[in-house]
Design a protein around this motif. Structure first.
Motif, PDB file in Angstrom:
ATOM      1  N   LYS A  28       5.661  -3.777   7.872  1.00 53.43           N
ATOM      2  CA  LYS A  28       6.340  -5.046   7.583  1.00 53.43           C
ATOM      3  C   LYS A  28       5.678  -5.762   6.405  1.00 53.43           C
ATOM      4  CE  LYS A  28       8.202  -5.900  12.196  1.00 53.43           C
ATOM      5  NZ  LYS A  28       8.187  -6.787  13.382  1.00 53.43           N
ATOM      6  N   ILE A  29       4.369  -5.703   6.320  1.00 50.60           N
ATOM      7  CA  ILE A  29       3.665  -6.323   5.195  1.00 50.60           C
ATOM      8  C   ILE A  29       4.045  -5.622   3.896  1.00 50.60           C
ATOM      9  CG2 ILE A  29       1.388  -6.678   4.152  1.00 50.60           C
ATOM     10  CD1 ILE A  29       0.382  -7.107   7.109  1.00 50.60           C
ATOM     11  N   ALA A  30       4.062  -4.304   3.905  1.00 50.07           N
ATOM     12  CA  ALA A  30       4.455  -3.546   2.704  1.00 50.07           C
ATOM     13  C   ALA A  30       5.897  -3.851   2.320  1.00 50.07           C
ATOM     14  CB  ALA A  30       4.279  -2.050   2.947  1.00 50.07           C
ATOM     15  N   LEU A  31       6.777  -3.927   3.312  1.00 50.09           N
ATOM     16  CA  LEU A  31       8.186  -4.222   3.030  1.00 50.09           C
ATOM     17  C   LEU A  31       8.365  -5.634   2.466  1.00 50.09           C
ATOM     18  CD1 LEU A  31       9.690  -2.589   6.215  1.00 50.09           C
ATOM     19  CD2 LEU A  31      10.160  -1.865   3.858  1.00 50.09           C
ATOM     20  N   ALA A  32       7.576  -6.580   2.971  1.00 50.47           N
ATOM     21  CA  ALA A  32       7.664  -7.952   2.463  1.00 50.47           C
ATOM     22  C   ALA A  32       7.299  -8.005   0.983  1.00 50.47           C
ATOM     23  CB  ALA A  32       6.756  -8.872   3.273  1.00 50.47           C
ATOM     24  N   ARG A  33       6.406  -7.135   0.561  1.00 49.95           N
ATOM     25  CA  ARG A  33       5.987  -7.096  -0.846  1.00 49.95           C
ATOM     26  C   ARG A  33       7.026  -6.439  -1.740  1.00 49.95           C
ATOM     27  NH1 ARG A  33       0.340  -5.032   0.937  1.00 49.95           N
ATOM     28  NH2 ARG A  33      -0.716  -6.985   1.321  1.00 49.95           N
ATOM     29  N   GLU A  34       7.681  -5.392  -1.260  1.00 49.01           N
ATOM     30  CA  GLU A  34       8.517  -4.598  -2.145  1.00 49.01           C
ATOM     31  C   GLU A  34      10.015  -4.795  -1.992  1.00 49.01           C
ATOM     32  OE1 GLU A  34       6.891  -0.786  -0.932  1.00 49.01           O
ATOM     33  OE2 GLU A  34       8.780  -0.267   0.050  1.00 49.01           O
ATOM     34  N   ALA A  35      10.472  -5.389  -0.922  1.00 45.95           N
ATOM     35  CA  ALA A  35      11.910  -5.515  -0.692  1.00 45.95           C
ATOM     36  C   ALA A  35      12.382  -6.932  -0.990  1.00 45.95           C
ATOM     37  CB  ALA A  35      12.247  -5.132   0.743  1.00 45.95           C
ATOM     38  N   GLU A  36      13.217  -7.050  -1.969  1.00 39.69           N
ATOM     39  CA  GLU A  36      13.722  -8.360  -2.395  1.00 39.69           C
ATOM     40  C   GLU A  36      14.534  -9.063  -1.311  1.00 39.69           C
ATOM     41  OE1 GLU A  36      16.869 -10.126  -5.684  1.00 39.69           O
ATOM     42  OE2 GLU A  36      16.198  -8.063  -5.836  1.00 39.69           O
ATOM     43  N   HIS A  37      15.243  -8.290  -0.484  1.00 40.42           N
ATOM     44  CA  HIS A  37      16.178  -8.891   0.462  1.00 40.42           C
ATOM     45  C   HIS A  37      15.681  -8.934   1.895  1.00 40.42           C
ATOM     46  CE1 HIS A  37      19.103  -8.982  -2.723  1.00 40.42           C
ATOM     47  NE2 HIS A  37      18.843  -7.715  -2.973  1.00 40.42           N
ATOM     48  N   MET A  38      14.476  -8.456   2.140  1.00 37.96           N
ATOM     49  CA  MET A  38      13.917  -8.511   3.488  1.00 37.96           C
ATOM     50  C   MET A  38      13.064  -9.765   3.606  1.00 37.96           C
ATOM     51  SD  MET A  38      15.051  -5.934   5.172  1.00 37.96           S
ATOM     52  CE  MET A  38      14.064  -6.200   6.623  1.00 37.96           C
ATOM     53  N   ILE A  39      13.151 -10.397   4.748  1.00 32.87           N
ATOM     54  CA  ILE A  39      12.393 -11.618   4.956  1.00 32.87           C
ATOM     55  C   ILE A  39      11.492 -11.428   6.171  1.00 32.87           C
ATOM     56  CG2 ILE A  39      12.518 -14.079   5.422  1.00 32.87           C
ATOM     57  CD1 ILE A  39      15.391 -13.938   4.232  1.00 32.87           C
ATOM     58  N   PHE A  40      10.218 -11.290   5.935  1.00 37.97           N
ATOM     59  CA  PHE A  40       9.215 -11.225   6.992  1.00 37.97           C
ATOM     60  C   PHE A  40       8.198 -12.316   6.711  1.00 37.97           C
ATOM     61  CE2 PHE A  40      10.420  -6.690   6.633  1.00 37.97           C
ATOM     62  CZ  PHE A  40      10.873  -6.487   7.923  1.00 37.97           C
ATOM     63  N   ASP A  41       7.850 -13.068   7.727  1.00 36.96           N
ATOM     64  CA  ASP A  41       6.778 -14.038   7.578  1.00 36.96           C
ATOM     65  C   ASP A  41       5.477 -13.304   7.882  1.00 36.96           C
ATOM     66  OD1 ASP A  41       5.055 -16.127   7.482  1.00 36.96           O
ATOM     67  OD2 ASP A  41       6.028 -17.301   9.054  1.00 36.96           O
ATOM     68  N   VAL A  42       4.755 -12.950   6.831  1.00 32.49           N
ATOM     69  CA  VAL A  42       3.534 -12.153   6.985  1.00 32.49           C
ATOM     70  C   VAL A  42       2.273 -12.954   6.654  1.00 32.49           C
ATOM     71  CG1 VAL A  42       4.741  -9.984   6.568  1.00 32.49           C
ATOM     72  CG2 VAL A  42       3.692 -11.186   4.648  1.00 32.49           C
ATOM     73  N   ARG A  43       2.411 -14.261   6.486  1.00 31.71           N
ATOM     74  CA  ARG A  43       1.250 -15.073   6.114  1.00 31.71           C
ATOM     75  C   ARG A  43       0.173 -15.063   7.183  1.00 31.71           C
ATOM     76  NH1 ARG A  43       4.734 -20.208   4.964  1.00 31.71           N
ATOM     77  NH2 ARG A  43       5.743 -19.175   6.692  1.00 31.71           N
ATOM     78  N   ASP A  44       0.575 -15.179   8.456  1.00 30.25           N
ATOM     79  CA  ASP A  44      -0.373 -15.199   9.565  1.00 30.25           C
ATOM     80  C   ASP A  44      -0.342 -13.823  10.224  1.00 30.25           C
ATOM     81  OD1 ASP A  44      -1.736 -15.477  11.968  1.00 30.25           O
ATOM     82  OD2 ASP A  44      -0.937 -17.486  12.373  1.00 30.25           O
ATOM     83  N   ARG A  45      -1.290 -12.964   9.844  1.00 23.48           N
ATOM     84  CA  ARG A  45      -1.298 -11.583  10.321  1.00 23.48           C
ATOM     85  C   ARG A  45      -1.466 -11.503  11.835  1.00 23.48           C
ATOM     86  NH1 ARG A  45      -2.126  -8.718   5.334  1.00 23.48           N
ATOM     87  NH2 ARG A  45      -0.937 -10.009   3.923  1.00 23.48           N
TER      88      ARG A  45
END
Length: 184
Positions: A28-45
Motif C-alpha cells: 500500500k505504501i508503494a502504491l501510494a507513491r506510484e499510483a496517481e488514482h489510488m488513495i491510501f493514507d500512509v502517513r501513520d504507519r
C-alpha cells in the motif's frame, strides 16, 4: 492458489492471510507513491498496520475477500472485496484493486477481478459496483473490457466524504452472468 502470468507462471494468486499484514502495508505504501488514482493514507504507519490487520481479520472471518498476487516473496497487487448496503439494499459488493505499475498490463488485474467475482457469487450477492477516477482512462477501458459499465452519475470531489477527484460509479450484475452460462 492459482498461478497467473501466462505460459511462464511467475506469480501466485491466493487469499490473503494474517501473515500478510506487513507485506500488504509495504504494498500500500508503494502504491501510494506510484499510483496517481489510488488513495491510501500512509502517513501513520502504525495506524495503517492496525487498519490492514483489521481488514485481514475480517477476511479470515469471511466478511470480506482479500486476494493477493505474490511474486518471489513480494506482494505486487491485491483486491479487497466486501459486501455493501446501498440505499437499504444488501445485494451489492464493492472492491478496491491495485497492482504495482511495472506489473500492470499482464492480465493480473483480470485474474484478481475474477477472484472477487467468485467471492461475490459464493455469497449470493447480485451486483459488483465500484468507483473509477474520471481521469483514469486506462482503468476505465480495463473494466469495460471485463464487461463493466457506468451505472451512476459521476461522484464529485467532496472534502467531507474524503473523495478526492471525480469518479464514475461502474458495475455489473453478476447473477446475469450465471444465467447466461446456464443457457449456453
Amino acid at each position: 492458489m492459482a498461478q497467473v502470468g501466462g505460459k511462464q507462471s511467475w506469480s501466485e494468486l491466493r487469499p490473503a492471510n494474517l501473515d500478510d499484514a506487513k507485506a500488504l502495508v509495504r504494498l500500500k505504501i508503494a502504491l501510494a507513491r506510484e499510483a496517481e488514482h489510488m488513495i491510501f493514507d500512509v502517513r501513520d504507519r502504525g495506524e495503517l498496520l492496525r487498519r490492514t490487520t483489521a481488514e485481514l481479520n475480517a477476511a479470515v472471518a469471511g466478511e470480506r475477500g482479500i486476494f493477493v498476487l505474490q511474486r518471489i516473496g513480494d506482494l505486487v497487487g491485491y483486491i479487497d472485496v466486501r459486501s455493501v448496503c446501498i440505499e437499504g439494499a444488501a445485494e451489492f459488493a464493492s472492491f478496491n484493486l491495485a497492482i504495482r505499475t511495472r506489473w500492470q498490463g499482464r492480465g493480473l488485474g483480470a485474474s484478481l477481478v475474477k477472484s472477487a467475482e467468485e467471492w461475490v457469487r459464493r455469497r449470493g450477492l447480485l451486483f459488483l459496483i465500484f468507483h473509477v477516477a474520471v481521469r483514469n482512462d486506462r482503468a476505465f477501458a480495463f473494466y469495460e473490457r471485463l464487461g463493466y459499465t457506468v451505472c451512476g452519475d459521476v461522484v464529485a470531489a467532496n472534502k467531507e466524504s474524503g473523495v478526492i477527484g471525480d469518479y464514475y460509479a461502474m458495475g455489473r450484475m453478476l447473477d446475469a452472468d450465471a444465467e447466461e452460462d446456464a443457457l449456453a
